[in-house]
Enzyme design. Structure first.
Site, mmCIF file in Angstrom:
data_model
loop_
_atom_site.group_PDB
_atom_site.id
_atom_site.type_symbol
_atom_site.label_atom_id
_atom_site.label_comp_id
_atom_site.label_asym_id
_atom_site.label_seq_id
_atom_site.Cartn_x
_atom_site.Cartn_y
_atom_site.Cartn_z
ATOM 1 N N ASP A 12 0.869 -0.800 0.000
ATOM 2 C CA ASP A 12 -0.166 0.256 0.161
ATOM 3 C C ASP A 12 0.975 0.972 -0.066
ATOM 4 O O ASP A 12 2.080 1.578 0.852
ATOM 5 C CB ASP A 12 -0.642 0.122 1.122
ATOM 6 C CG ASP A 12 -1.286 1.005 1.587
ATOM 7 O OD1 ASP A 12 -1.548 2.123 0.864
ATOM 8 O OD2 ASP A 12 -2.337 1.106 2.406
ATOM 9 N N ASN A 26 -6.759 13.425 -9.887
ATOM 10 C CA ASN A 26 -6.852 14.237 -11.618
ATOM 11 C C ASN A 26 -7.122 15.214 -11.678
ATOM 12 O O ASN A 26 -7.080 15.969 -10.833
ATOM 13 C CB ASN A 26 -8.730 13.432 -11.297
ATOM 14 C CG ASN A 26 -9.604 14.242 -9.916
ATOM 15 O OD1 ASN A 26 -9.726 15.476 -9.632
ATOM 16 N ND2 ASN A 26 -10.059 13.339 -8.865
ATOM 17 N N GLY A 34 -9.635 5.453 -5.295
ATOM 18 C CA GLY A 34 -8.562 4.793 -6.186
ATOM 19 C C GLY A 34 -7.543 5.182 -4.735
ATOM 20 O O GLY A 34 -7.876 5.090 -3.966
ATOM 21 N N VAL A 35 -6.071 5.389 -5.434
ATOM 22 C CA VAL A 35 -4.656 5.269 -4.802
ATOM 23 C C VAL A 35 -5.328 7.005 -4.340
ATOM 24 O O VAL A 35 -4.507 7.728 -2.882
ATOM 25 C CB VAL A 35 -3.985 5.155 -5.737
ATOM 26 C CG1 VAL A 35 -3.850 5.800 -6.814
ATOM 27 C CG2 VAL A 35 -2.146 5.321 -4.775
ATOM 28 N N ASP A 36 -5.896 7.702 -5.023
ATOM 29 C CA ASP A 36 -5.832 9.545 -4.382
ATOM 30 C C ASP A 36 -6.759 9.101 -2.976
ATOM 31 O O ASP A 36 -6.852 10.084 -2.108
ATOM 32 C CB ASP A 36 -7.041 9.780 -6.156
ATOM 33 C CG ASP A 36 -6.312 11.199 -6.055
ATOM 34 O OD1 ASP A 36 -6.138 11.925 -4.775
ATOM 35 O OD2 ASP A 36 -7.426 12.234 -6.176
ATOM 36 N N SER A 128 -2.766 4.912 -14.125
ATOM 37 C CA SER A 128 -3.867 5.198 -14.911
ATOM 38 C C SER A 128 -4.482 3.797 -15.172
ATOM 39 O O SER A 128 -5.210 3.187 -16.258
ATOM 40 C CB SER A 128 -3.504 4.853 -16.323
ATOM 41 O OG SER A 128 -3.967 7.137 -16.840
ATOM 42 N N THR A 129 -3.889 2.768 -14.632
ATOM 43 C CA THR A 129 -4.182 0.949 -14.283
ATOM 44 C C THR A 129 -5.685 1.121 -13.743
ATOM 45 O O THR A 129 -5.677 -0.262 -13.461
ATOM 46 C CB THR A 129 -2.902 0.199 -14.442
ATOM 47 O OG1 THR A 129 -3.300 0.413 -12.727
ATOM 48 C CG2 THR A 129 -2.174 0.748 -14.944
ATOM 49 N N GLY A 130 -5.984 1.438 -13.258
ATOM 50 C CA GLY A 130 -7.412 1.381 -12.627
ATOM 51 C C GLY A 130 -8.905 1.641 -12.984
ATOM 52 O O GLY A 130 -8.510 1.235 -14.127
ATOM 53 N N TYR A 132 -9.193 4.558 -14.894
ATOM 54 C CA TYR A 132 -9.016 5.031 -16.301
ATOM 55 C C TYR A 132 -8.397 3.891 -17.038
ATOM 56 O O TYR A 132 -8.255 4.361 -18.432
ATOM 57 C CB TYR A 132 -7.421 6.261 -15.739
ATOM 58 C CG TYR A 132 -7.811 7.410 -15.556
ATOM 59 C CD1 TYR A 132 -9.245 7.791 -14.921
ATOM 60 C CD2 TYR A 132 -6.980 7.896 -15.441
ATOM 61 C CE1 TYR A 132 -9.327 8.915 -14.495
ATOM 62 C CE2 TYR A 132 -7.445 9.475 -14.888
ATOM 63 C CZ TYR A 132 -8.515 9.851 -14.038
ATOM 64 O OH TYR A 132 -9.007 11.133 -13.911
HETATM 65 P P1 ADP Z 1 -6.166 6.146 -11.864
HETATM 66 O O1 ADP Z 1 -7.692 6.961 -12.215
HETATM 67 O O2 ADP Z 1 -5.087 6.290 -12.517
HETATM 68 O O3 ADP Z 1 -6.364 4.900 -12.621
HETATM 69 P P2 ADP Z 1 -6.605 4.630 -9.453
HETATM 70 O O4 ADP Z 1 -6.431 5.215 -8.898
HETATM 71 O O5 ADP Z 1 -8.038 3.892 -10.105
HETATM 72 O O6 ADP Z 1 -6.180 5.372 -10.757
HETATM 73 O O7 ADP Z 1 -6.114 3.075 -9.606
HETATM 74 C C1 ADP Z 1 -4.063 3.287 -10.621
HETATM 75 C C2 ADP Z 1 -3.532 2.222 -9.219
HETATM 76 O O8 ADP Z 1 -3.534 2.394 -8.482
HETATM 77 C C3 ADP Z 1 -4.727 0.423 -9.589
HETATM 78 O O9 ADP Z 1 -3.592 -0.572 -10.316
HETATM 79 C C4 ADP Z 1 -4.792 0.291 -7.808
HETATM 80 O O10 ADP Z 1 -5.005 -1.176 -8.005
HETATM 81 C C5 ADP Z 1 -3.729 0.904 -7.770
HETATM 82 N N1 ADP Z 1 -3.707 0.861 -6.636
HETATM 83 C C6 ADP Z 1 -5.063 1.307 -5.446
HETATM 84 N N2 ADP Z 1 -4.705 1.358 -4.554
HETATM 85 C C7 ADP Z 1 -3.284 1.849 -4.093
HETATM 86 C C8 ADP Z 1 -2.877 1.848 -2.960
HETATM 87 N N3 ADP Z 1 -3.046 2.083 -1.733
HETATM 88 N N4 ADP Z 1 -0.845 1.074 -2.966
HETATM 89 C C9 ADP Z 1 -0.481 1.292 -4.274
HETATM 90 N N5 ADP Z 1 -1.573 1.396 -5.193
HETATM 91 C C10 ADP Z 1 -3.066 1.663 -4.901
#
Ligand code: ADP
Length: 175
Positions: A12, A26, A34-36, A128-130, A132
């Site tokens: 994480d 964004n 997501g990660v944001d 971008s791999t979530g 997006y």
């Molecule tokens: P985007 O909108 O750029 O696609 P996301 O947040 O949806 O961003 O996903 C980007 C990547 O971050 C995905 O591969 C997701 O699995 C990963 N992710 C989500 N939460 C965490 C975290 N706490 N730590 C690391 N990676 C994460």
């Protein structure tokens, strides 16, 4: 000559005590899922307050506060890292809408911002791999190639970590 290492870990990103973590933000810079969302929750409300100030200063830029491919830097507040670099990945529209160049720009600009700020270690999520929708395998190739190339112009960066949130991504980066 100092060595520069690149590694992939399953973790994480909010828990890492590196100099900078990168947020897949964004273009409003005002938080999302997501990660944001995870980064904003863990850093606390002061992060959103600083992001608002950054967005306000940049609101007249073409494409809004942070267009796809661009990056900005903020404090890290309650996180164990020192700084957060917010970059905005491209939404995947099939691959012929400049997605690879925009994704490469995210990695390049984030590294150069870290270098400029005197930081040495930096951790990236799979930008971008979530939500997006960028295919993970293609994104991993862009990430790896761009980081390798950019490190040549960022001699202060000694460690780059690709943070994988699932086993599939971890396998891809190690391959
Ligand atoms: P985007 O909108 O750029 O696609 P996301 O947040 O949806 O961003 O996903 C980007 C990547 O971050 C995905 O591969 C997701 O699995 C990963 N992710 C989500 N939460 C965490 C975290 N706490 N730590 C690391 N990676 C994460």
């Amino acid at each position: 000559m100092t060595t520069q290492t690149i590694e992939a870990i399953l973790a994480d990103i909010t828990t890492l005590p590196v100099d900078a973590i990168v947020n897949a933000a964004n273009s409003s810079l005002l938080g999302g899922g997501g990660v944001d969302g995870a980064i904003h929750r863990a850093a606390g409300p002061e992060l959103l307050a600083e992001c608002r100030r950054i967005a306000e200063k940049r609101r007249d830029l073409a494409g809004g506060p942070c267009p796809a491919g661009d990056a900005v830097i903020s404090g890290a507040y309650k996180l164990p890292c020192k700084k957060i670099i917010h970059t905005v990945g491209p939404v995947w529209y099939g691959g012929s809408h400049n997605e690879p160049a925009l994704l490469a720009s995210c990695y390049r600009k984030s590294l150069l911002l870290a270098e400029e700020a005197g930081l040495h270690s930096i951790a990236f999520p799979g930008i971008s791999t979530g939500v997006y929708g960028y295919p993970k395998e293609l994104a991993a190739v862009v990430a790896m190639e761009t980081v390798r190339e950019t490190l040549k112009s960022a001699p202060g960066i000694t460690k780059v970590v690709f943070v994988c949130f699932d086993q599939e991504s971890f396998r891809l980066y190690n391959a």
